[in-house]
Design an enzyme around this catalytic site. Sequence first.
Site, PDB file in Angstrom:
ATOM      1  N   HIS A 453     -20.448  -0.785  -1.085  1.00  0.00           N
ATOM      2  CA  HIS A 453     -21.324  -1.793  -1.689  1.00  0.00           C
ATOM      3  C   HIS A 453     -20.555  -2.699  -2.641  1.00  0.00           C
ATOM      4  O   HIS A 453     -20.641  -3.923  -2.578  1.00  0.00           O
ATOM      5  CB  HIS A 453     -22.470  -1.080  -2.431  1.00  0.00           C
ATOM      6  CG  HIS A 453     -23.393  -2.018  -3.143  1.00  0.00           C
ATOM      7  ND1 HIS A 453     -23.235  -2.352  -4.468  1.00  0.00           N
ATOM      8  CD2 HIS A 453     -24.457  -2.736  -2.697  1.00  0.00           C
ATOM      9  CE1 HIS A 453     -24.186  -3.209  -4.810  1.00  0.00           C
ATOM     10  NE2 HIS A 453     -24.934  -3.451  -3.759  1.00  0.00           N
ATOM     11  N   CYS A 837     -17.090 -40.767 -12.021  1.00  0.00           N
ATOM     12  CA  CYS A 837     -16.063 -39.984 -12.706  1.00  0.00           C
ATOM     13  C   CYS A 837     -16.662 -38.914 -13.607  1.00  0.00           C
ATOM     14  O   CYS A 837     -15.974 -38.249 -14.343  1.00  0.00           O
ATOM     15  CB  CYS A 837     -15.150 -40.901 -13.516  1.00  0.00           C
ATOM     16  SG  CYS A 837     -16.062 -41.779 -14.781  1.00  0.00           S
TER      17      CYS A 837
END
Length: 890
Positions: A453, A837
């Site tokens: 797991h 930007c």
Amino acid sequence: MADKYVYLFEEGGAGMKNLLGGKGANLAEMTNIGLPVPPGIIITTGACKEFSASGQKFPEGLEEQVKDKIKILESSLGKKFGDKANPLLVSVRSGAPVSMPGMMDTVLNLGLNDITVGALAENTVNERFALDCYRRFITMFGDVVMGIDHSKFERILDRQKLKAQVNFDNQLSGGEWREVIEEYKKLIKRETGDDFPQDPMKQLFMSIYAVFNSWNNDRAVVYRRINKIPDELGTAVNIQAMVFGNMSNDSGTGVAFTRNPSTGEKKLYGEYLINAQGEDVVAGIRTPQPIASLQKEMPVIYSQFEEICRRLENHYRDMQDIEFTVERGKLWILQTRNGKRTAQAAIKVAVDMVNEGLITREEAVLRIEPAQLDHLLHRRIDPEARLNIVARGLPASPGAASGMVVFDADLAEKLGQEGKKLVLVRTETTPDDIHGILYAQGILTSRGGMTSHAAVVARGMGKPCVCGCEALQIDYDKNELKVGNLVIKQGDIISIDGSTGNVITGTVPMIDPGLSAEFQQLLEWADQIRSLGVRANADNPEDAAKARGFGAAGIGLTRTEHMFMAQDRLPVVQEMILSGTLREREEAVNKLLPMQRDDFYGILKAMDGLPVTIRLLDPPLHEFLPDAEELMVEITRLKLTGGDKTEIREREELLRKVRSLSEHNPMLGHRGCRLGLTFPEIYAMQARAIFQATARLVEEGLNPIPEVEIPLVIEVKELAYLRELVDRVASEVKKDSGIDFHYTVGTMIEIPRAALLADEVALEADFFSFGTNDLTQTTLGFSRDDAEGKFMRAYLDQKILADNPFMVLDRKGVGKLMKMAVELGRRTKPDLLIGICGEHGGEPSSIEFCHSIGLDFVSCSPFRVPIARLAAAQTKVRSDRSARQDYSTL
Ligand code: ADP
Ligand code: MG
Ligand code: MG
């Protein structure tokens, strides 16, 4: 007529995942292509949805349909539920449309009772085996269906082993198992008031009921929330004839990936256990064998399995994760699905599959989850470093992590939320530890293999993981672990390296990542596909060079304020700000000129031949001055200690200035081009520095491409005024140096007014760049720090906003302004260059939006450039595909 709720495997197929769940759809597909799959039936997700909607009632007709299909199963197998001679035994397995590992537990061996267990014993001539199956069934049924804590069954078993003086389950005799089974039944009666049900049909319907219910259990709900899986999907139920890997020593069970899920190497990868059933492999009870040794132990089975793996890969055209069981020398396939993999493996598998002719380049590009790449672009342990390695486990998920040792998932969550770095250390993990894993930098377990797991979940989340590190003796009671003589306590710092399996005490030196050959290849394909440009934000030559190395086609934002903050410059900057007269100010400004020129020279040189957007000074001036409170403290101290009079006077003068510059709301204050208007000398100096550096580079034979950017514009007249100033400086530099050069002047669009008036602003701009950090702040009226620190949680929890708009672009509001600005700007100048930007420039869903509104480029931090290149290509492929679809439906 009632809906069809139940399908035979023969009636389904891989395309029916939403209706039959992933597991069911693939079992059906494998049946239909002729693989050895034990027969079975599937109850649809639709039945589960109706069950949930109607307050946990089976939909009308479901029971009859199940019984009818079970009859078909019985007659095809020649077995019957509850039959004294030939009983039908089945597994009941949940399976949602999206794989939710370990969320809902499977019940095996259903159909066993006091009678049929005898038949199983007789038919196999193996009473021990039959009793072992029965006790497993009662445990699973008691736990998963009847809700009795698993540990209560364990305790009974432990007591029996103690009594029999044996260590392992498989050493108990038939008689001893019988005693255990009687104890189990008593336990069930005691806990629930009901007898363990003997009627197989009753067992079956109770199990179906439990699977439907488990869709809404806590860990399933948490898993769906973390992974953004819709709650409406529902789960299917698979009912499948049993095959037994625990029947004999020529039986066994295992899981395998068709390629290595950690590295992508094309080689079977997995584990198996001889004489074992179902979850034994992943449960970490016995340590499993690597799949390669199956070749020696069962050569015929191994080559059959290899052949099936090849077929499944070719069929699904992707790496598969396969469960198999061998019953007395016969191979059965019990599950296949596209295997979860690390970013590194995803890239290698995708590139290899293109080279093998299995998939196209477009498909390869779509196979990589851009967010996953983050992991590869992270730092790793410096290979030169001397490390204090104390143990070695299995390298289950690559990357390195350092942090304090935490043994408990709840505590890990708590510390993680406080921003602490930690490594979650467990003997093994279960789905109940998910919340702790989420907050851990890395996972370390002492038990379990590469498919345990912990390993699967860590790879899925892109977190480093070392598992099966058997040298660790973990003591939860004392909150410590021992490795040999060394004792490590909760809170001590350790590091793990998920690429080597090393466990290291203390922190470790890390180095920057590089791009593998496959990664480069994939990005080249992405570049060929995409139309959106990718630039980087960089403030210095080193970052610029890094960005170029990652494939940036220019700099989309160079901020100049950091250049003012440097130790040796701050006094000059302060001199500039504090100067009383224009003359003094010009003197200070002139001292800054050569420093700035060097900065720009370095960046433009590193980006030779590529555009560099340089933003003129943006933040308010008081950011460069000392803090008013600190100054006050200092003045008081000087006064009390009888300090120098002139020094005190100077400090007081400074304090007055600091106070006069202080603002009520600096974010909306005297900054950006407003500084340029009030202190034109500063902008003139910056322009001069840019152009002198440019001239020098041209003289050296290079090709600098500066783009001068004016921040925070709200009105074309601001831009016209400052543009004229920049142009004037440019012609002066050209004249003085006798060198001609090219440059452009543009603006950041970061205030709604500029977006609204973009057609006018474009008259004076050669380019636009969306500063979406500020545009988000000014459009929402949220100051980012206040929002994220105080009230963003509430907006997200109450689903007023779907995502944090500072991380994922707010398309509805901010995006609408952007779209408008693009249209207006290009109405004035059809080929206006437009980019983004803000931090959004590196975020895949925002990149998709930027592509859709026709931006020329996105700009992001250097490390995110590869992510943006890939995301831009994915967007292109997807939008081309949906455009094609639109045409076809016309
Ligand atoms: P999970 O989704 O947690 O993997 P599965 O339903 O795949 O759960 O089953 C758990 C284990 O039981 C697996 O190892 C699987 O191979 C095994 N199993 C499921 N059905 C059968 C069956 N009919 N016969 C034998 N083993 C089975
Ligand atoms: Mg499974
Ligand atoms: Mg800004």
